[in-house]
Scaffold this motif. Sequence first.
Motif, mmCIF file in Angstrom:
data_model
loop_
_atom_site.group_PDB
_atom_site.id
_atom_site.type_symbol
_atom_site.label_atom_id
_atom_site.label_comp_id
_atom_site.label_asym_id
_atom_site.label_seq_id
_atom_site.Cartn_x
_atom_site.Cartn_y
_atom_site.Cartn_z
ATOM 1 N N ALA A 32 -37.297 -0.731 -60.669
ATOM 2 C CA ALA A 32 -36.567 -1.555 -59.697
ATOM 3 C C ALA A 32 -37.243 -2.910 -59.511
ATOM 4 C CB ALA A 32 -36.463 -0.819 -58.366
ATOM 5 N N TRP A 33 -38.548 -2.902 -59.340
ATOM 6 C CA TRP A 33 -39.273 -4.163 -59.177
ATOM 7 C C TRP A 33 -39.206 -5.005 -60.454
ATOM 8 C CZ3 TRP A 33 -41.103 -6.847 -55.230
ATOM 9 C CH2 TRP A 33 -41.240 -6.202 -54.003
ATOM 10 N N GLY A 54 -29.696 8.253 -75.126
ATOM 11 C CA GLY A 54 -28.328 8.039 -75.558
ATOM 12 C C GLY A 54 -27.276 8.758 -74.758
ATOM 13 N N HIS A 55 -27.584 9.113 -73.522
ATOM 14 C CA HIS A 55 -26.605 9.836 -72.712
ATOM 15 C C HIS A 55 -25.642 8.900 -71.985
ATOM 16 C CE1 HIS A 55 -28.589 8.841 -68.912
ATOM 17 N NE2 HIS A 55 -29.690 8.910 -69.641
ATOM 18 N N SER A 56 -25.858 7.591 -72.088
ATOM 19 C CA SER A 56 -24.974 6.630 -71.427
ATOM 20 C C SER A 56 -24.991 5.309 -72.188
ATOM 21 C CB SER A 56 -25.421 6.404 -69.976
ATOM 22 O OG SER A 56 -26.529 5.526 -69.929
ATOM 23 N N GLY A 104 -26.822 0.280 -65.554
ATOM 24 C CA GLY A 104 -28.008 0.803 -64.870
ATOM 25 C C GLY A 104 -27.659 1.403 -63.520
ATOM 26 N N TRP A 105 -26.704 0.787 -62.845
ATOM 27 C CA TRP A 105 -26.286 1.315 -61.547
ATOM 28 C C TRP A 105 -25.689 2.715 -61.714
ATOM 29 C CZ3 TRP A 105 -27.465 0.588 -56.794
ATOM 30 C CH2 TRP A 105 -26.686 1.152 -55.797
ATOM 31 N N TYR A 108 -29.446 10.048 -60.889
ATOM 32 C CA TYR A 108 -30.732 10.527 -60.411
ATOM 33 C C TYR A 108 -30.697 10.865 -58.928
ATOM 34 C CZ TYR A 108 -32.706 8.896 -64.823
ATOM 35 O OH TYR A 108 -32.979 8.713 -66.137
ATOM 36 N N LEU A 109 -29.770 10.261 -58.212
ATOM 37 C CA LEU A 109 -29.708 10.480 -56.765
ATOM 38 C C LEU A 109 -29.067 11.815 -56.452
ATOM 39 C CD1 LEU A 109 -28.681 6.895 -55.649
ATOM 40 C CD2 LEU A 109 -30.960 7.899 -55.646
#
Length: 157
Positions: free
Chosen positions: A14-15, A94-96, A148-149, A155-156
Motif C-alpha cells: 500500500a505504501w 495468474g489468478h487475475s 489491484g483493488w 484478501y478482505l
Amino acid sequence: MNLPDFLWLWRIAAWSMGLTLTAYSLLGVTGVVLRRDRLGSSDRALAMTTTMATTLPSWLRPLHITLGIGLVALVLLLLGVGIVGTLGHFGRLGHSPHLLAGLTVVGLVGLSAWSASRIAIERPWARSLHWRTNLVLCLALLWVLGTGWTVVQKYLP
C-alpha cells in the motif's frame, strides 16, 4: 495463509503504491517543466535581449532523475511483494488480470528508464520514446490500480 500472516506485506504494498503514484506525478510535473524549458530554449536567445529571461533551478533535472530511479525501485519492490504475497496466499500466480497489468507497468517503467538513459542530441528518438512511454504508463497505472483493488477485495474477510 491468511491476511494477518501477510499484513506487513500488504502495508508495504500500500505504501509503495502510494509512493509510486506520488513519484509518477512529480515526475510528470518536473518532466513537463523540463520539456517546456527545452522547447522554449530557441526563444531564450530572443528573451535574453530583454529582461524577461528565466532559467530553471539547477536542482530540477537531478530531482527528475532521482525520482525516476525511485520509481523504478518502487515498481520492482511492488513486483516482489506481489509475487511473494500471491504465492503465499494462493500458491500460484495468474489468478487475475492484475498480473498482466503489473507486468505491463514493470515493462513500461523499464522502457521509460532505458529510453531516458539514451537521451542525447544524436538520438532524438529517445526523448520521444521516453515521453510517449510515460503517457502510456499513466493508463497502465490506472489499469493496475483497478485490478489491484479487485485483488485486495479477495484478501478482505
